[in-house]
Scaffold this active site. Structure first.
Site, mmCIF file in Angstrom:
data_model
loop_
_atom_site.group_PDB
_atom_site.id
_atom_site.type_symbol
_atom_site.label_atom_id
_atom_site.label_comp_id
_atom_site.label_asym_id
_atom_site.label_seq_id
_atom_site.Cartn_x
_atom_site.Cartn_y
_atom_site.Cartn_z
ATOM 1 N N THR A 112 0.854 -1.173 0.000
ATOM 2 C CA THR A 112 0.000 0.000 0.000
ATOM 3 C C THR A 112 0.893 1.225 0.000
ATOM 4 O O THR A 112 1.990 1.179 0.570
ATOM 5 C CB THR A 112 -0.914 0.027 1.244
ATOM 6 O OG1 THR A 112 -1.470 1.333 1.421
ATOM 7 C CG2 THR A 112 -0.161 -0.340 2.505
ATOM 8 N N CYS B 210 -1.227 5.022 -5.655
ATOM 9 C CA CYS B 210 -2.134 4.175 -4.875
ATOM 10 C C CYS B 210 -2.115 2.839 -5.588
ATOM 11 O O CYS B 210 -2.213 2.791 -6.824
ATOM 12 C CB CYS B 210 -3.543 4.761 -4.831
ATOM 13 S SG CYS B 210 -4.738 3.671 -4.034
#
Length: 231
Positions: free
Chosen positions: A83, A196
């Site tokens: 992440t 992202c």
């Protein structure tokens, strides 16, 4: 081959991409039936997301520190946090472990420098686009960062949490993202970071003439090279 530790589930939509890319890249490097040695711990993202939007980053750190310890105990020799946003608490995780963490922003910055990119656009969650934990890390590498305007940032963030993290890919959202990419290039960005890990589900390199830097692919490649002792 070293054993890779993955902390995933943020969201699982992108974690499965990490798993696929890492195993494909190991096979490409070693051939035959080779696959990656890895330990994967997938968290319940609903718990993390609720803490993020309450601003309780200490709470998220406590969860991921505990998970990191479990991954290390299971035999991981280094850690990959699957992440971008949760690298906000990367230092807390690093300080709690005896194994190294491969930071996603460092991996991306190294590729940018190799490509001669000195000014880059950044897409991601509002946390990633607005806070210093990611921007500052890139700037420490000598890379200038351009971010979308406030209204664009809000919609980008909404698409990530309300669509991509739920496995929903909408054509109008893709068009919007590509328009943002073009606007960043017009402001001087030599490329755009997909900051992202879900954004690669929506837009890819062939969709635009602007060079895209998919952090999921970059991070997975670094994990493989580290596992094989090449970096």
């Amino acid at each position: 081959m070293k054993t890779i530790g993955l902390i995933g589930g943020m969201s699982w939509e992108s974690t499965q991409t990490y798993y696929r890319l890492i195993n494909q890249k190991i096979r490409d490097e070693l051939g035959g039936l080779h696959s990656a040695r890895l330990v994967l711990y997938s968290v319940d993202f609903a718990e993390i997301e609720a803490l993020q939007h309450r601003g309780d980053w200490q709470g998220t750190a406590e969860i991921l520190v505990s998970v990191g310890g479990a991954v290390e105990s299971a035999g991981a020799e280094f850690l990959v946090l699957c992440t971008n946003t949760m690298h906000k608490v990367a230092s807390e995780i690093e300080h709690s472990l005896s194994i190294p963490l491969l930071h996603i922003a460092d991996a991306t910055a190294n590729v940018l420098k190799t490509d001669g990119v000195t000014c880059v656009g950044l897409l991601g969650t509002k946390f990633t686009m607005e806070q210093t934990f990611y921007l500052g890390r890139l700037q420490d590498h000598g890379v200038q960062v351009v971010v979308p305007d406030e209204n664009q940032r809000q919609r980008i963030h909404s698409v990530i949490y309300n669509e991509l993290c739920r496995g929903v890919v909408k054509p109008d959202s893709k068009t919007f993202y590509l328009d943002v990419v073009a606007s960043l290039a017009e402001r001087g960005a030599q490329g755009v970071i997909l900051g992202c890990t879900e954004i690669g589900l929506l837009i890819q390199g062939p969709d635009t003439k602007v060079r895209l830097y998919d952090t999921t692919e970059i991070h997975a490649e670094q994990a493989v090279q580290h596992a094989l002792g090449k970096i």
